[in-house]
Design an enzyme around this catalytic site. Structure first.
Site, PDB file in Angstrom:
ATOM      1  N   GLU A   1      21.454 -12.068 -20.923  1.00 41.23           N
ATOM      2  CA  GLU A   1      20.705 -13.037 -20.137  1.00 41.23           C
ATOM      3  C   GLU A   1      21.707 -13.934 -19.437  1.00 41.23           C
ATOM      4  O   GLU A   1      22.875 -13.992 -19.818  1.00 41.23           O
ATOM      5  CB  GLU A   1      19.801 -13.881 -21.041  1.00 41.23           C
ATOM      6  CG  GLU A   1      20.475 -15.088 -21.691  1.00 41.23           C
ATOM      7  CD  GLU A   1      21.476 -14.739 -22.780  1.00 41.23           C
ATOM      8  OE1 GLU A   1      21.446 -13.594 -23.286  1.00 41.23           O
ATOM      9  OE2 GLU A   1      22.297 -15.614 -23.116  1.00 41.23           O
TER      10      GLU A   1
ATOM     11  N   LYS B   1      35.072 -17.433 -19.012  1.00 45.18           N
ATOM     12  CA  LYS B   1      34.134 -16.425 -19.534  1.00 45.18           C
ATOM     13  C   LYS B   1      34.640 -14.988 -19.370  1.00 45.18           C
ATOM     14  O   LYS B   1      34.316 -14.120 -20.164  1.00 45.18           O
ATOM     15  CB  LYS B   1      32.761 -16.575 -18.881  1.00 45.18           C
ATOM     16  CG  LYS B   1      31.994 -17.779 -19.402  1.00 45.18           C
ATOM     17  CD  LYS B   1      30.531 -17.708 -19.041  1.00 45.18           C
ATOM     18  CE  LYS B   1      29.756 -18.833 -19.696  1.00 45.18           C
ATOM     19  NZ  LYS B   1      29.991 -20.131 -19.042  1.00 45.18           N
TER      20      LYS B   1
ATOM     21  N   SER C   1      37.950 -25.530 -18.206  1.00 46.50           N
ATOM     22  CA  SER C   1      37.337 -24.213 -18.448  1.00 46.50           C
ATOM     23  C   SER C   1      36.933 -23.469 -17.181  1.00 46.50           C
ATOM     24  O   SER C   1      36.856 -22.241 -17.184  1.00 46.50           O
ATOM     25  CB  SER C   1      36.130 -24.361 -19.375  1.00 46.50           C
ATOM     26  OG  SER C   1      35.202 -25.303 -18.864  1.00 46.50           O
TER      27      SER C   1
END
Ligand SMILES: *Cc1c(COP(=O)(O)O)cnc(C)c1O
Length: 402
Positions: A118, A96, A386
């Protein structure tokens, strides 16, 4: 970088990947989205922006992330060779950070006074708070009170990193309410605020922009694999929630027709139980959610249905529009893995290779574990790992009584 891709021009000028994507937003947001698109198109072509991003990827994130040949796991399974693209080794422990850095730099370039988002389990919140601390821009994260109580380590990290954490207590007080609350804050001043979306979802230009920032994964992996093996992998796999780590990995391989691309969705407790899985591409149908056209899981009333996965980063009733298109044209295959298979893969990778994967990533590992024995030892599966699984350790230990 794969040159002259027939997929590179996607999306079209209106943000469509075939029939999916677009900019399905209220009129008052249209201008704000167009401004973001114009600013993004400008900076992506500027050498100083690309240089700044490249140097942060190298010196801050720790890129390129390595590819690890999981030899013991491959030998135990007795089939194809399994390789792991180690996004878990990035600063903050997952992919991310790749797009959060891009979004934070864009916000600064546009002179925005605040970045809003959020977060559900807190992964996007931590990555964004990190990027905003680095870039020096105020950051406000909305999170359901129920999630705040569940995700203590991430909540503490966000506070330490200096972001403003807004506790959302309305309704079920989880992700959906956090999205509504963050969005209301954004609508107060879309000219000065920016909403930093956490995956390849939402209105144009986010699915494109987040994909571009994440495509570093596949660009690196393709080059690394070729350099080491003199050939490309036979199969490339990644888990799919919103779809950012998967599209980041797949983009570089789209033109390589010999490479089988497999996105793995969460089957949760079973595909036959509505509300207890989150396999949007497998069980959903074309619809609309959060400003885009895409496959959606709906209940009988036609509202987005309840979703579930053991991996909280994967439970979303929509999915990135480019994945929907790639499914329809048959370029990417979408498979599913249950909570139990995911948990087994989490433990297996930990005990056979000493790598604790995120529960999200363990879905892709589980697909590789299922598939490798059906292939020969001279075939290669590349898995996008990931993120790392420290965040899930307490939960798994409780579940298994460890
Ligand atoms: C958030 C997250 C995901 C799911 O998001 P995508 O946009 O589908 O990639 C997957 N893995 C990890 C480690 C995550 O934190």
């Amino acid at each position: 970088m794969s040159a002259s891709s027939r997929f590179a021009p996607m999306p079209d000028a209106n943000g469509y990947f075939g029939p999916y994507g677009g900019q399905l937003v209220p009129p008052e947001l249209k201008q704000a989205m167009d401004d973001i698109e114009a600013a993004y198109e400008e900076i992506r072509q500027r050498a100083d922006f690309q240089e700044e991003l490249a140097s942060l990827f190298a010196d801050y994130v720790g890129r390129p992330s390595p590819i690890f040949h999981a030899k013991r796991l491959s030998a135990q399974l007795g089939g194809a060779q399994i390789h792991l693209k180690r996004e878990d080794l990035n600063h903050t422990g997952a992919h991310k950070i790749n797009h959060c850095l891009g979004e934070a730099l864009l916000a600064k370039f546009m002179g925005k006074s605040k970045v809003i988002a959020e977060t559900g389990a807190g992964q996007h919140g931590v990555a964004l708070a990190t990027a905003c601390a680095l870039v020096g821009i105020p950051c406000e994260i909305h999170m359901g009170q129920v999630d705040i109580e569940k995700e203590h380590p991430n909540v503490i990290k966000m506070r330490i990193l200096g972001c403003k954490l807004v506790s959302v207590t309305r309704g079920a007080a989880t992700l959906k309410e956090a999205v509504d609350s963050a969005f209301e804050e954004y609508l107060k001043d879309p000219q000065n605020f920016i909403y930093a979306i956490g995956s390849v979802v939402g209105p144009h230009p986010f699915p494109k922009m987040v994909r571009d920032f994440q495509s570093i994964i596949g660009n690196e992996a393709r080059e690394q694999f070729l350099a080491r093996h003199g050939r490309l992998p036979d199969h490339v796999t990644a888990c799919v929630g919103g779809g950012s780590n998967a599209i980041g990995m797949f983009t570089a391989f789209l033109d390589d027709e010999g490479v089988n691309l497999v996105g793995v969705e969460p089957a949760g407790e079973g595909l036959e139980i509505p509300g207890r899985h989150s396999a949007t591409l497998t069980k959903g149908k074309p619809g609309e959610i959060h400003g885009m056209a895409c496959y959606v899981l709906e209940d009988e009333q036609g509202n987005p249905s309840a979703v579930h996965s053991i991996a909280s980063g994967l439970d979303y009733p929509g999915t990135g529009p480019q994945h929907c298109y790639l499914k329809d044209i048959g370029r990417v295959e979408y498979a599913t893995v249950t909570d139990q298979e995911c948990l087994d893969a989490y433990m297996t990778l930990s005990r056979v290779e000493g790598i604790i994967p995120a529960l999200e990533s363990a879905h892709a590992v589980a697909w590789a574990i299922r598939t490798a024995p059906t292939l020969s030892p001279d075939q290669h599966i590349l898995v996008n790992l990931s993120g790392r699984g420290d965040k899930d350790a307490d939960y798994v230990a409780n579940l298994l009584g460890l």
